[in-house]
Design a protein around this motif. Sequence first.
Motif, PDB file in Angstrom:
ATOM      1  N   GLN A 187      22.105  -7.395   8.117  1.00 47.74           N
ATOM      2  CA  GLN A 187      21.639  -8.727   8.464  1.00 47.74           C
ATOM      3  C   GLN A 187      20.766  -8.692   9.724  1.00 47.74           C
ATOM      4  O   GLN A 187      21.115  -8.087  10.731  1.00 47.74           O
ATOM      5  N   GLY A 188      19.612  -9.313   9.610  1.00 48.58           N
ATOM      6  CA  GLY A 188      18.713  -9.412  10.747  1.00 48.58           C
ATOM      7  C   GLY A 188      17.747  -8.256  10.898  1.00 48.58           C
ATOM      8  O   GLY A 188      16.897  -8.279  11.789  1.00 48.58           O
ATOM      9  N   LEU A 189      17.861  -7.241  10.017  1.00 48.88           N
ATOM     10  CA  LEU A 189      16.993  -6.073  10.119  1.00 48.88           C
ATOM     11  C   LEU A 189      16.263  -5.830   8.798  1.00 48.88           C
ATOM     12  O   LEU A 189      16.839  -6.012   7.725  1.00 48.88           O
ATOM     13  N   THR A 190      15.028  -5.418   8.898  1.00 53.50           N
ATOM     14  CA  THR A 190      14.300  -4.963   7.712  1.00 53.50           C
ATOM     15  C   THR A 190      14.758  -3.558   7.381  1.00 53.50           C
ATOM     16  O   THR A 190      14.828  -2.690   8.263  1.00 53.50           O
ATOM     17  N   SER A 191      15.089  -3.299   6.127  1.00 54.41           N
ATOM     18  CA  SER A 191      15.555  -1.979   5.719  1.00 54.41           C
ATOM     19  C   SER A 191      14.368  -1.059   5.451  1.00 54.41           C
ATOM     20  O   SER A 191      13.345  -1.486   4.911  1.00 54.41           O
ATOM     21  N   PHE A 192      14.540   0.222   5.823  1.00 54.00           N
ATOM     22  CA  PHE A 192      13.484   1.209   5.606  1.00 54.00           C
ATOM     23  C   PHE A 192      14.085   2.466   5.005  1.00 54.00           C
ATOM     24  O   PHE A 192      15.095   2.981   5.477  1.00 54.00           O
ATOM     25  N   LYS A 193      13.426   2.964   3.958  1.00 59.05           N
ATOM     26  CA  LYS A 193      13.845   4.202   3.306  1.00 59.05           C
ATOM     27  C   LYS A 193      13.048   5.370   3.875  1.00 59.05           C
ATOM     28  O   LYS A 193      11.844   5.482   3.648  1.00 59.05           O
ATOM     29  N   LEU A 194      13.734   6.237   4.603  1.00 51.27           N
ATOM     30  CA  LEU A 194      13.107   7.420   5.210  1.00 51.27           C
ATOM     31  C   LEU A 194      13.771   8.689   4.675  1.00 51.27           C
ATOM     32  O   LEU A 194      13.860   9.699   5.381  1.00 51.27           O
ATOM     33  N   SER A 195      14.206   8.652   3.433  1.00 50.38           N
ATOM     34  CA  SER A 195      15.045   9.723   2.886  1.00 50.38           C
ATOM     35  C   SER A 195      14.392  10.539   1.784  1.00 50.38           C
ATOM     36  O   SER A 195      14.985  11.516   1.317  1.00 50.38           O
ATOM     37  N   SER A 196      13.193  10.180   1.335  1.00 51.30           N
ATOM     38  CA  SER A 196      12.617  10.854   0.162  1.00 51.30           C
ATOM     39  C   SER A 196      11.219  11.410   0.384  1.00 51.30           C
ATOM     40  O   SER A 196      10.560  11.818  -0.579  1.00 51.30           O
ATOM     41  N   ASN A 197      10.750  11.443   1.634  1.00 51.19           N
ATOM     42  CA  ASN A 197       9.400  11.935   1.937  1.00 51.19           C
ATOM     43  C   ASN A 197       8.321  11.227   1.126  1.00 51.19           C
ATOM     44  O   ASN A 197       7.295  11.808   0.773  1.00 51.19           O
ATOM     45  N   GLU A 198       8.553   9.968   0.844  1.00 50.00           N
ATOM     46  CA  GLU A 198       7.557   9.172   0.139  1.00 50.00           C
ATOM     47  C   GLU A 198       6.479   8.706   1.100  1.00 50.00           C
ATOM     48  O   GLU A 198       6.714   8.557   2.298  1.00 50.00           O
ATOM     49  N   ASN A 199       5.297   8.478   0.576  1.00 49.53           N
ATOM     50  CA  ASN A 199       4.247   7.827   1.348  1.00 49.53           C
ATOM     51  C   ASN A 199       4.645   6.355   1.473  1.00 49.53           C
ATOM     52  O   ASN A 199       4.868   5.688   0.465  1.00 49.53           O
ATOM     53  N   PRO A 200       4.758   5.824   2.688  1.00 48.29           N
ATOM     54  CA  PRO A 200       5.179   4.428   2.826  1.00 48.29           C
ATOM     55  C   PRO A 200       4.113   3.429   2.388  1.00 48.29           C
ATOM     56  O   PRO A 200       4.416   2.240   2.247  1.00 48.29           O
ATOM     57  N   LEU A 201       2.898   3.912   2.164  1.00 54.58           N
ATOM     58  CA  LEU A 201       1.804   3.034   1.744  1.00 54.58           C
ATOM     59  C   LEU A 201       1.664   3.049   0.224  1.00 54.58           C
ATOM     60  O   LEU A 201       1.860   4.086  -0.412  1.00 54.58           O
ATOM     61  N   PRO A 202       1.292   1.930  -0.366  1.00 57.14           N
ATOM     62  CA  PRO A 202       1.070   1.913  -1.817  1.00 57.14           C
ATOM     63  C   PRO A 202      -0.195   2.677  -2.164  1.00 57.14           C
ATOM     64  O   PRO A 202      -0.976   3.046  -1.281  1.00 57.14           O
ATOM     65  N   PRO A 203      -0.447   2.941  -3.446  1.00 51.69           N
ATOM     66  CA  PRO A 203      -1.713   3.579  -3.830  1.00 51.69           C
ATOM     67  C   PRO A 203      -2.908   2.756  -3.362  1.00 51.69           C
ATOM     68  O   PRO A 203      -2.785   1.560  -3.061  1.00 51.69           O
ATOM     69  N   LEU A 204      -4.057   3.397  -3.314  1.00 52.54           N
ATOM     70  CA  LEU A 204      -5.278   2.700  -2.906  1.00 52.54           C
ATOM     71  C   LEU A 204      -5.530   1.488  -3.796  1.00 52.54           C
ATOM     72  O   LEU A 204      -5.187   1.498  -4.983  1.00 52.54           O
ATOM     73  N   PRO A 205      -6.134   0.423  -3.260  1.00 55.82           N
ATOM     74  CA  PRO A 205      -6.449  -0.752  -4.089  1.00 55.82           C
ATOM     75  C   PRO A 205      -7.250  -0.390  -5.338  1.00 55.82           C
ATOM     76  O   PRO A 205      -7.021  -0.948  -6.409  1.00 55.82           O
TER      77      PRO A 205
END
Length: 374
Positions: free
Chosen positions: A35-53
């Motif tokens: 509660q009160g925090l944005t959750s972040f997944k830092l466990s899979s070495n994923e690029n945090p950005l979506p694919p290019l537009p």
Amino acid sequence: MTSIDHRGAGAVVRPRGVLGRLPSYVAGKPAAAVQGLTSFKLSSNENPLPPLPAVLESIASAVDINRYPDATASRLRAALGDFLGVPAEDIVTGGGSLGALNQILAAFAGQNEAGPADEVIYAWRSFEAYPISVGLAGALSVQVPVKADGTHDLDAMAAAVTPNTRVILLCTPNNPTGPVLTLAETERFLAAVPSDVVVVIDEAYQEFVRRPDAVDGIELYRNYPNVVVLRTFSKAHGLAGLRVGYSVSRPELTRYLRVSAVPFAVSSLAEEAALVSLAHFDEVAERVQGLVDERERVVAGLRSLGWQVPDAQGNFVWLALGADSPGFAAQAEQRALSVRAFGEEGVRVSIGEVEANDRFLELCAAYTNAPAGF
């Protein structure tokens, strides 16, 4: 007519014995809601950005997914050939670099019709799918411990070669510890290894490397017929969910990989996305540089706190926390951060959004059991 229930009757179906000896792949979990925090997944070495537009636009209108894709992804191989400066015929696509690796193992290492199983040498700890893939291929894993600083012990790996060795896996940057292999040490290693042993240069994070003396698998493949290079669109291009990887090798090896390749492994949707992303590589490179800048900021922040971390050349950092690893991961979860603990060896933390990285550094500043020294 009375039906007969055969459940529980007769002999028990049993899997291959090797399955009981193999670890299970543990995927990174999403962060818990706090509660009160944005959750972040830092466990899979994923690029945090979506694919290019442009990539999202190109696949949004796809309607021909009722048709099988091109079995060899010929358009993508042609584009990659131009991009890398290699013949398209030297490229074999797969479902991610892991799919391409499985094709290599299927072609070159396994249980022989007579005699002992083939051996596959790799550093450990390294990519956790290696022992699974090697075991399922019917081959024997030979794990050589990494050095205290997270680097490959190439001398020990060369010494581990036997007449049964068929494949050697070199992960650079090494996942999960982070350091790269240099060109000079890799060439020395190749000179010490029999030329009939396949040496795989696994470069899933190649675009993130900034060390000037790092090995370049493509350069090695040009000069060593027994080298196979693995690369992927999962990390830098942000296409992990579409599973696009490939290997590059000389015709002496590629002709066998075409036999072991899984047909239609790269979907038409995935091929189109990879093609468009590759065509806009300048934008991909700009995004990658932003993540590299964040990585350098995180590493500098850790070291300013007195934390000793290996050279980080991927999109992640390694914390050699030993027995404290589960506890650190639990504290991260309380802060709505998901990180990847590897038993009681260490914790891998992917570089994510700026807010996520700030919160990770705040956790490290408050944590009292920092790793000290190598």
